[in-house]
Every structure is written in structure tokens, then in C-alpha cells.
Motif scaffolding. Structure first.
Motif, PDB file in Angstrom:
ATOM      1  N   SER A  57      42.667  19.544  -5.539  1.00 53.27           N
ATOM      2  CA  SER A  57      43.203  19.974  -6.833  1.00 53.27           C
ATOM      3  C   SER A  57      43.089  21.480  -7.017  1.00 53.27           C
ATOM      4  O   SER A  57      44.003  22.136  -7.525  1.00 53.27           O
ATOM      5  CB  SER A  57      42.481  19.250  -7.969  1.00 53.27           C
ATOM      6  OG  SER A  57      42.683  17.857  -7.901  1.00 53.27           O
ATOM      7  N   GLY A  58      41.955  22.044  -6.601  1.00 55.92           N
ATOM      8  CA  GLY A  58      41.789  23.489  -6.697  1.00 55.92           C
ATOM      9  C   GLY A  58      42.778  24.242  -5.827  1.00 55.92           C
ATOM     10  O   GLY A  58      43.341  25.259  -6.246  1.00 55.92           O
ATOM     11  N   LEU A  59      42.995  23.741  -4.624  1.00 57.62           N
ATOM     12  CA  LEU A  59      43.957  24.378  -3.723  1.00 57.62           C
ATOM     13  C   LEU A  59      45.369  24.295  -4.293  1.00 57.62           C
ATOM     14  O   LEU A  59      46.144  25.258  -4.224  1.00 57.62           O
ATOM     15  CB  LEU A  59      43.912  23.709  -2.349  1.00 57.62           C
ATOM     16  CG  LEU A  59      42.628  23.936  -1.532  1.00 57.62           C
ATOM     17  CD1 LEU A  59      42.644  23.074  -0.270  1.00 57.62           C
ATOM     18  CD2 LEU A  59      42.482  25.407  -1.162  1.00 57.62           C
ATOM     19  N   LEU A  60      45.714  23.138  -4.855  1.00 56.71           N
ATOM     20  CA  LEU A  60      47.045  22.978  -5.438  1.00 56.71           C
ATOM     21  C   LEU A  60      47.221  23.861  -6.671  1.00 56.71           C
ATOM     22  O   LEU A  60      48.314  24.359  -6.933  1.00 56.71           O
ATOM     23  CB  LEU A  60      47.290  21.510  -5.801  1.00 56.71           C
ATOM     24  CG  LEU A  60      47.406  20.544  -4.615  1.00 56.71           C
ATOM     25  CD1 LEU A  60      47.573  19.111  -5.116  1.00 56.71           C
ATOM     26  CD2 LEU A  60      48.554  20.935  -3.709  1.00 56.71           C
ATOM     27  N   ALA A  61      46.146  24.055  -7.433  1.00 52.25           N
ATOM     28  CA  ALA A  61      46.230  24.939  -8.597  1.00 52.25           C
ATOM     29  C   ALA A  61      46.533  26.367  -8.160  1.00 52.25           C
ATOM     30  O   ALA A  61      47.345  27.070  -8.779  1.00 52.25           O
ATOM     31  CB  ALA A  61      44.922  24.884  -9.384  1.00 52.25           C
ATOM     32  N   LEU A  62      45.884  26.806  -7.084  1.00 53.24           N
ATOM     33  CA  LEU A  62      46.147  28.146  -6.564  1.00 53.24           C
ATOM     34  C   LEU A  62      47.591  28.285  -6.107  1.00 53.24           C
ATOM     35  O   LEU A  62      48.288  29.251  -6.468  1.00 53.24           O
ATOM     36  CB  LEU A  62      45.205  28.437  -5.389  1.00 53.24           C
ATOM     37  CG  LEU A  62      45.517  29.705  -4.577  1.00 53.24           C
ATOM     38  CD1 LEU A  62      45.333  30.944  -5.441  1.00 53.24           C
ATOM     39  CD2 LEU A  62      44.653  29.771  -3.325  1.00 53.24           C
ATOM     40  N   SER A  63      48.062  27.330  -5.308  1.00 51.81           N
ATOM     41  CA  SER A  63      49.435  27.409  -4.813  1.00 51.81           C
ATOM     42  C   SER A  63      50.433  27.310  -5.958  1.00 51.81           C
ATOM     43  O   SER A  63      51.523  27.884  -5.895  1.00 51.81           O
ATOM     44  CB  SER A  63      49.700  26.305  -3.781  1.00 51.81           C
ATOM     45  OG  SER A  63      49.619  25.029  -4.362  1.00 51.81           O
ATOM     46  N   THR A  64      50.057  26.613  -7.015  1.00 55.87           N
ATOM     47  CA  THR A  64      50.934  26.477  -8.178  1.00 55.87           C
ATOM     48  C   THR A  64      51.173  27.818  -8.856  1.00 55.87           C
ATOM     49  O   THR A  64      52.310  28.189  -9.162  1.00 55.87           O
ATOM     50  CB  THR A  64      50.322  25.493  -9.192  1.00 55.87           C
ATOM     51  OG1 THR A  64      50.304  24.202  -8.627  1.00 55.87           O
ATOM     52  CG2 THR A  64      51.130  25.472 -10.475  1.00 55.87           C
ATOM     53  N   VAL A  65      50.109  28.543  -9.104  1.00 53.63           N
ATOM     54  CA  VAL A  65      50.238  29.850  -9.765  1.00 53.63           C
ATOM     55  C   VAL A  65      51.133  30.778  -8.938  1.00 53.63           C
ATOM     56  O   VAL A  65      52.041  31.432  -9.461  1.00 53.63           O
ATOM     57  CB  VAL A  65      48.855  30.483  -9.972  1.00 53.63           C
ATOM     58  CG1 VAL A  65      48.993  31.914 -10.494  1.00 53.63           C
ATOM     59  CG2 VAL A  65      48.032  29.648 -10.938  1.00 53.63           C
ATOM     60  N   LEU A  66      50.895  30.795  -7.644  1.00 52.15           N
ATOM     61  CA  LEU A  66      51.694  31.638  -6.761  1.00 52.15           C
ATOM     62  C   LEU A  66      53.146  31.187  -6.719  1.00 52.15           C
ATOM     63  O   LEU A  66      54.068  32.005  -6.689  1.00 52.15           O
ATOM     64  CB  LEU A  66      51.102  31.623  -5.352  1.00 52.15           C
ATOM     65  CG  LEU A  66      49.698  32.234  -5.214  1.00 52.15           C
ATOM     66  CD1 LEU A  66      49.142  31.986  -3.817  1.00 52.15           C
ATOM     67  CD2 LEU A  66      49.729  33.716  -5.531  1.00 52.15           C
ATOM     68  N   SER A  67      53.360  29.874  -6.726  1.00 53.22           N
ATOM     69  CA  SER A  67      54.719  29.340  -6.675  1.00 53.22           C
ATOM     70  C   SER A  67      55.504  29.669  -7.937  1.00 53.22           C
ATOM     71  O   SER A  67      56.694  30.000  -7.875  1.00 53.22           O
ATOM     72  CB  SER A  67      54.667  27.825  -6.464  1.00 53.22           C
ATOM     73  OG  SER A  67      55.955  27.290  -6.362  1.00 53.22           O
ATOM     74  N   VAL A  68      54.851  29.566  -9.082  1.00 46.02           N
ATOM     75  CA  VAL A  68      55.521  29.892 -10.350  1.00 46.02           C
ATOM     76  C   VAL A  68      55.966  31.346 -10.365  1.00 46.02           C
ATOM     77  O   VAL A  68      57.125  31.667 -10.676  1.00 46.02           O
ATOM     78  CB  VAL A  68      54.584  29.607 -11.540  1.00 46.02           C
ATOM     79  CG1 VAL A  68      55.152  30.205 -12.819  1.00 46.02           C
ATOM     80  CG2 VAL A  68      54.374  28.113 -11.710  1.00 46.02           C
ATOM     81  N   ILE A  69      55.059  32.238 -10.031  1.00 40.42           N
ATOM     82  CA  ILE A  69      55.381  33.672 -10.042  1.00 40.42           C
ATOM     83  C   ILE A  69      56.504  33.978  -9.048  1.00 40.42           C
ATOM     84  O   ILE A  69      57.482  34.669  -9.365  1.00 40.42           O
ATOM     85  CB  ILE A  69      54.130  34.497  -9.705  1.00 40.42           C
ATOM     86  CG1 ILE A  69      53.071  34.307 -10.790  1.00 40.42           C
ATOM     87  CG2 ILE A  69      54.485  35.976  -9.556  1.00 40.42           C
ATOM     88  CD1 ILE A  69      51.723  34.912 -10.457  1.00 40.42           C
TER      89      ILE A  69
END
Length: 414
Positions: free
Chosen positions: A271-283
Motif C-alpha cells: 500500500s505504501g509503495l502504491l501510494a508513492l507511485s500514485t502521487v507520481l502518476s497523478v503529477i
């Protein structure tokens, strides 16, 4: 709450209003929330409960047959949507049907106690999802002019990362009980999709396109650009599906990863890894959509995103121990943001027949579900041979870079 009144040459109304973009993006996010957290965490956890001795194989089998069902239902949903898009309610009728079926499938998944029951529930889920996804995809081609599709797709592209973030927060960090997890995920889906259903039903489609499509047809595959887009999407999405499907098991089986966070459950780390990739993906996604509109060039952005996805898979394949997963998910996040948004805008511009938007998108979206078929099939083959999980990611890297190469063969889009 409607797009502006100026009309483009192809009969599509001009610059979409902020209200339309917001409602459309919300619906996309809601639909993705219905399946990304499920595929990433809920379904693997359920498979482990039903078959603790071989959860990976059960998950692969369920995902495989679910994807076959998705391919068929996506094409059928597109055909029905084309036939009824000018009826009262238009495509909203089928989105509503899909939403109801998806909610029912969640109840059945939670109650399933055997492999057969889980499979039945997932098949219903796939039908429901595609009756929502196809009309939403058709909306981009039918209601947004080409020169603004990158912008709108940028917000629609928030769907995957925000759905991943929802899974990370709701499942990995907030809730721990299966029933409450599924209830909250489904409630969020309904809340986000319903406004678009209402808007679409009360704003009839008004374009210059008037022809009514006939029977189901594979004519789109006679178009070179359509085929190139289909193949590229199939390859890249298979790489993405492999990452989503087996990441939890990779983290759980790599002692060095768990050793770096000894008091954390595997799903919490994922979940933590996906949260990180999520922020980067949104930007990245928002920036990539606007950039491709301004440059008038989409292929190079799609290529770059796919190449980054390939790099992330390569890192997991070669360096599965910590901090390999951290680096890999960073690359995945940036790559998925750039690829997902721009490829969505590109795909809307290669459809060969304006009067068959839904049907052709159903065929094109079969690449997504085809990826869900290929991913577990590849996983079963690799695991069945006795190879370790990192080999799956090496295979995903090769597929993604091939997909990046194929998309450069599209001619109608720069």
C-alpha cells in the motif's frame, strides 16, 4: 453543466466545461476504484483464505477466466451503447446496469467460500465493470474535440493512480476487516459514478453523426493504426497487470523486503509503495496530457511512458530485494501517468468509424482485458516451470518495451 456552445468540424461541441471535466473524471476514478483495489489486494487476500496452499494459482485462474468474460462483455457493451446512445438516458442506462452488477459481485465475492463461488462472482464483476468502462471511454471520443482530449484525458487518467491510492489507504492503512473494506470501496464507487449517470442522462448527445451501426463487426482491425494501437496497449497493459497481480506475493516472499520493515504486514508495504507511485502518476499524468495537447505530438509521450514502465519491471526482476521495489514503483508511477493519459487521447483519435465509437472502443478495450488474460497465463506458465517471481517481471519488461516500439507505427496521430 454542459460543454461550451462552439462546435468543431466533426460535429463535437467545443471546449468542455470544468463541470463536465470534473464529473467525467469522478466517474472514471469511481469505476477504477471498483476493481484496482480488488485486483491489487482484496482478491489476492480472498484467494489466500480460500486456498492457503496455492493462492497464486487460484488467483491466476480466476483472473484468467474473468478476463475472457471481460473481453466479450466489453465488445457487447459497446455495441449496445452505439445502438441506444440517442435513446432517453443514452449510455447512462448501461452504466447503471454495470454499477448494479458490480455491487452484486462484491457481495458474492465476500460470501464466496470456494474456488467456484469466487470465480462466479468475478465473472459478474467483469461484466459489470465493462458496462461502465465502455460508455465512459466512448464519452471522450463523442463529446470532446481532438485538440482538448489530452487535457480531459489528463483528468480521466487520475483514475488508475487515485484508485491505487484508495486501495492503499482503505485496505492497507485504515481498515483491516474484509467486509468493511469491500463496503467502503463499493460505497465510494457509487458516490463517484452516480453524478455522471445523472449528467449524461440529462444532456443528450448532440453531434453530426447520425448513422446507426449494424451488427457486431471486426472491421476496425482492417485499419493499420487501430491494430498498432491495439497491439501496443495489449503488450504494455500486460506488463502493468503483471505488476499489479503479483506484487503482494513478491513482497511477501522476499525476506529482505519484510526485514526492512519487520512490524509491517505485506499489504501495508504494498500500500505504501502504491501510494508513492500514485502521487507520481497523478503529477505526471496531468502534465503529460497538457504537454501532448500543446506539442500536438502524442506518440513520443506514450513511448516514453511505456519505456519507464519497462524499466520499473526490469528493476523488480533484477533487484527484488529492498530498495528495488521502491525504485521500481517510482518508475511505474511516472510511466503509468505519462502512458495512461496520453495513450487514452491517442486511442480516441484512431477510431476508424465515428458511428461505431462504442463498438470499436469495445474491440480496442479488449486489449485491456486481453492483458488480464495474458498476465495470469504468463504467471501460471512461469510459476509452473518452477521459476521464481522475479522472472515474471523480467517478462513484463520485455512486453512493455515492445509495446512502446509498436505505438510509433501509428500514422494518423503525431
Amino acid at each position: 453543466m454542459s460543454p461550451s456552445e462552439d462546435t468543431s468540424a466533426n460535429g463535437i461541441r467545443g471546449t468542455p466545461s470544468p463541470a463536465f471535466v470534473a464529473i467525467y473524471a469522478m466517474a472514471q476514478v469511481g469505476t477504477y476504484i471498483a476493481f484496482i483495489p480488488l485486483l491489487t489486494l482484496l482478491l489476492p487476500l480472498k484467494a489466500a483464505v480460500i486456498d492457503p496452499s496455492a493462492p497464486g494459482k487460484l488467483l491466476s485462474q480466476v483472473a484468467l477466466w474473468g478476463s475472457v468474460t471481460a473481453s466479450i462483455s466489453g465488445v457487447f457493451a459497446g455495441f449496445l451503447g452505439d445502438r441506444t446512445r440517442r435513446w432517453p438516458g443514452g449510455r447512462s442506462v448501461w452504466i447503471t446496469v454495470g454499477l448494479i452488477a458490480t455491487a452484486l459481485s462484491y457481495i458474492l465475492i465476500h460470501r464466496s467460500g470456494s474456488a467456484g463461488e469466487l470465480l462466479t462472482a468475478v465473472l459478474i464483476l467483469q461484466v459489470g465493470l465493462n458496462f461502465m468502462l465502455n460508455p465512459l471511454a466512448a464519452t471522450l471520443a463523442e463529446r470532446v474535440p481532438e485538440h482538448r482530449r489530452g487535457f480531459v484525458a489528463g483528468f480521466a487518467g487520475l483514475a488508475f493512480p487515485l484508485a491505487s491510492l484508495c486501495g492503499a489507504v482503505v485496505i492497507g492503512l485504515w481498515l483491516t476487516e474484509a467486509a468493511s473494506r469491500m463496503t467502503v470501496v463499493m460505497a465510494i464507487t457509487i458516490a463517484l459514478v452516480m453524478p455522471f449517470i445523472v449528467w449524461n442522462a440529462t444532456n443528450p448527445l448532440q453531434t453530426a453523426q447520425s448513422a446507426v451501426p449494424g451488427s457486431l463487426s471486426l472491421n476496425a482491425f482492417a485499419d493499420r493504426d487501430f491494430v498498432a494501437t491495439f497491439v501496443s496497449r495489449l503488450l504494455v497493459q500486460t506488463a502493468v497487470a503483471l505488476n499489479v497481480l503479483y506484487l503482494l506475493y513478491l513482497i511477501g516472499q522476499e525476506g529482505e523486503v519484510l526485514g526492512s520493515a519487520p512490524n509491517r504486514r505485506p499489504e501495508t508495504i504494498v500500500s505504501g509503495l502504491l501510494a508513492l507511485s500514485t502521487v507520481l502518476s497523478v503529477i505526471t499524468g496531468l502534465a503529460a496530457g497538457r504537454l501532448s495537447d500543446r506539442l500536438g505530438r502524442r506518440k513520443i509521450v506514450v513511448f516514453t511512458g511505456a519505456a519507464l514502465i519497462a524499466s520499473g519491471a526490469l528493476v523488480l526482476g533484477c533487484f527484488p530485494s529492498w530498495p528495488g521495489p521502491l525504485v521500481a514503483q517510482t518508475l511505474f508511477g511516472i510511466g503509468i501517468g505519462a502512458y495512461g493519459v496520453t495513450e487514452l487521447a491517442l486511442a480516441a483519435s484512431v477510431l476508424p468509424a465515428p458511428d461505431r465509437t462504442g463498438s470499436d472502443l469495445g474491440l480496442l478495450n479488449a486489449a485491456n482485458t486481453g492483458a488480464q488474460i495474458l498476465a495470469p497465463a504468463i504467471g501460471l506458465m512461469i510459476l509452473g516451470s518452477g521459476a521464481r517471481l522475479p522472472v515474471i517481471y523480467l517478462c513484463g519488461s520485455v512486453l512493455a518495451i515492445l509495446g512502446a516500439t509498436v505505438i510509433m507505427g501509428v500514422r494518423r496521430v503525431r
